[in-house]
Motif scaffolding. Sequence first.
Motif, PDB file in Angstrom:
ATOM      1  N   ASN A  74       0.538  -1.679  -0.054  1.00 55.03           N
ATOM      2  CA  ASN A  74      -0.187  -0.317   0.092  1.00 55.03           C
ATOM      3  C   ASN A  74       0.454   0.977   0.116  1.00 55.03           C
ATOM      4  OD1 ASN A  74      -2.647  -1.791   0.272  1.00 55.03           O
ATOM      5  ND2 ASN A  74      -2.321  -1.711   2.523  1.00 55.03           N
ATOM      6  N   LYS A  75       2.378   1.105  -0.418  1.00 55.87           N
ATOM      7  CA  LYS A  75       2.806   2.766  -0.475  1.00 55.87           C
ATOM      8  C   LYS A  75       3.847   3.227  -2.202  1.00 55.87           C
ATOM      9  CE  LYS A  75       5.795   1.656   3.985  1.00 55.87           C
ATOM     10  NZ  LYS A  75       4.605   2.503   4.939  1.00 55.87           N
ATOM     11  N   VAL A  76       2.868   3.716  -2.079  1.00 58.95           N
ATOM     12  CA  VAL A  76       4.278   4.516  -3.613  1.00 58.95           C
ATOM     13  C   VAL A  76       4.856   4.954  -3.260  1.00 58.95           C
ATOM     14  CG1 VAL A  76       2.750   6.362  -5.376  1.00 58.95           C
ATOM     15  CG2 VAL A  76       1.277   5.405  -3.519  1.00 58.95           C
ATOM     16  N   ALA A  77       6.279   4.380  -4.418  1.00 59.07           N
ATOM     17  CA  ALA A  77       7.301   5.101  -4.807  1.00 59.07           C
ATOM     18  C   ALA A  77       7.607   5.496  -5.430  1.00 59.07           C
ATOM     19  CB  ALA A  77       8.434   3.414  -3.962  1.00 59.07           C
ATOM     20  N   PHE A  78       8.582   6.633  -5.494  1.00 51.76           N
ATOM     21  CA  PHE A  78       8.819   7.333  -6.871  1.00 51.76           C
ATOM     22  C   PHE A  78      10.190   7.008  -6.509  1.00 51.76           C
ATOM     23  CE2 PHE A  78      10.014  10.807  -9.794  1.00 51.76           C
ATOM     24  CZ  PHE A  78       8.827  11.259 -10.524  1.00 51.76           C
ATOM     25  N   ILE A  79      10.425   6.497  -7.917  1.00 52.92           N
ATOM     26  CA  ILE A  79      12.355   5.905  -8.287  1.00 52.92           C
ATOM     27  C   ILE A  79      12.991   7.002  -9.693  1.00 52.92           C
ATOM     28  CG2 ILE A  79      13.700   4.201  -9.133  1.00 52.92           C
ATOM     29  CD1 ILE A  79      11.871   2.530  -7.295  1.00 52.92           C
ATOM     30  N   THR A  80      13.831   7.874  -8.988  1.00 51.77           N
ATOM     31  CA  THR A  80      14.352   8.533 -10.124  1.00 51.77           C
ATOM     32  C   THR A  80      15.693   7.198 -11.127  1.00 51.77           C
ATOM     33  OG1 THR A  80      15.923   9.348  -9.785  1.00 51.77           O
ATOM     34  CG2 THR A  80      14.484  10.820  -9.555  1.00 51.77           C
ATOM     35  N   ALA A  98       4.584  -2.372  -3.272  1.00 49.25           N
ATOM     36  CA  ALA A  98       4.509  -0.916  -2.849  1.00 49.25           C
ATOM     37  C   ALA A  98       3.855  -0.625  -4.977  1.00 49.25           C
ATOM     38  CB  ALA A  98       5.920  -0.599  -3.133  1.00 49.25           C
ATOM     39  N   THR A  99       2.988   0.523  -5.589  1.00 46.68           N
ATOM     40  CA  THR A  99       2.808   1.024  -6.198  1.00 46.68           C
ATOM     41  C   THR A  99       4.032   1.393  -6.812  1.00 46.68           C
ATOM     42  OG1 THR A  99       0.877   1.005  -6.158  1.00 46.68           O
ATOM     43  CG2 THR A  99       1.336   2.383  -7.918  1.00 46.68           C
ATOM     44  N   VAL A 100       4.866   1.743  -7.838  1.00 51.14           N
ATOM     45  CA  VAL A 100       5.874   2.043  -8.012  1.00 51.14           C
ATOM     46  C   VAL A 100       5.914   3.478  -9.140  1.00 51.14           C
ATOM     47  CG1 VAL A 100       8.446   1.569  -9.178  1.00 51.14           C
ATOM     48  CG2 VAL A 100       6.768   0.241  -7.168  1.00 51.14           C
ATOM     49  N   VAL A 101       6.284   4.088  -9.551  1.00 50.44           N
ATOM     50  CA  VAL A 101       6.469   4.926 -10.168  1.00 50.44           C
ATOM     51  C   VAL A 101       7.940   5.130 -11.037  1.00 50.44           C
ATOM     52  CG1 VAL A 101       5.984   7.793 -10.948  1.00 50.44           C
ATOM     53  CG2 VAL A 101       4.589   6.291  -9.624  1.00 50.44           C
ATOM     54  N   ILE A 102       8.474   4.997 -11.803  1.00 49.84           N
ATOM     55  CA  ILE A 102       9.657   5.233 -11.811  1.00 49.84           C
ATOM     56  C   ILE A 102       9.642   6.687 -13.188  1.00 49.84           C
ATOM     57  CG2 ILE A 102      10.344   3.071 -11.927  1.00 49.84           C
ATOM     58  CD1 ILE A 102      10.104   2.500 -15.277  1.00 49.84           C
TER      59      ILE A 102
END
Length: 257
Positions: free
Chosen positions: A7-13, A32-36
Motif C-alpha cells: 500500500n505504499k507509493v514510491a517514486f524512483i528516478t 509498492a505501487t512504483v513510479v519510475i
Amino acid sequence: MTARLQNKVAFITGGSSGIGEATAHRFAEEGATVVICGRRAEPLEAVVAAIRDKGGNAECVVADVSDEQAFVAAIEAAAQRHGRLDILVNNAMAYSWGAITATETDTWHGNFATTVDGTFWGTRTAMRIMQQQGGGAIVNLASICGLFGTAWMAGYSAAKAAVINFSRAAASEGAAAKIRCNVVIPGVVATPATAGMLADDKARANTEKMIPLRRVGEPVELANAILFLASDEASYVTGACLTVDGGRSSDLYTVLD
C-alpha cells in the motif's frame, strides 16, 4: 514477497536501468505501487512491462531530473494520482571524466545539475508532500567517490559528497514531521555506467582485486539496501549512510592475491 511495502507509493528516478531498475523490481515485489522516472520512454516502458508481467504495480513518467519544473511536476502529479507519496529514491546521476585542468566550467556544472540539484528538488518536493500526510522515507544515492578523492572524476566526487551532507541536513529537518532521509553509498556495481571499466575480463579482474570481497556488486544488492532504508524496518534510522561496496571503503591497503 513479504509485502514490506504494501500500500505504499514510491517514486524512483533513474529507473530505466541499473540500480534504479533493480530497486523498482524489488519495491514492486514487496507490494509498492512504483513510479519510475527517466529521460527516455522506451526503456522505462520495458521496465514497467517486466514488473507488470510478474504481477507488480508500476508506471513510468518521462522527465529530466535536471529540469526543475518538469521533475517537480512529475513528482507532484504522481502523488496526486495515487493520493500520497510514501517513498522517494533519488537515484539519477550524471558524471564527467577528465583532469581538473582540462575541465570546462559547463562540464563541472553538469555533474551537479542532476546529482545535486535534482536530489535537492526531489527531496524538497517530497518533504512538502510528506509533511502533509504524516511522514515518509527518502533514500538518496551517493557513491564511494563522494567519500574519497577520485582522480579524473573531481566533479562527480564533489557532487556525491554534497549529496551525503545534504541528506544529513534533510534528515535533521524532516525528523519532526516523521520524514526519514538516508543515503546508500554504492561501490563498483555492474551497471551501464560502469560498463567501460568492466569492458573485458582483464579490466574486471583488476577492478575486483581492489575489492575485499573480490567481486563487483550486482544492482539487486544495492536495491536490497535501499529497500531496507525505505521500509518500516528502518523506522528508527535517519541521517544514516549505508555503504554497500564489498568492503572497498574499509580497506586502506589492499592485499593482492
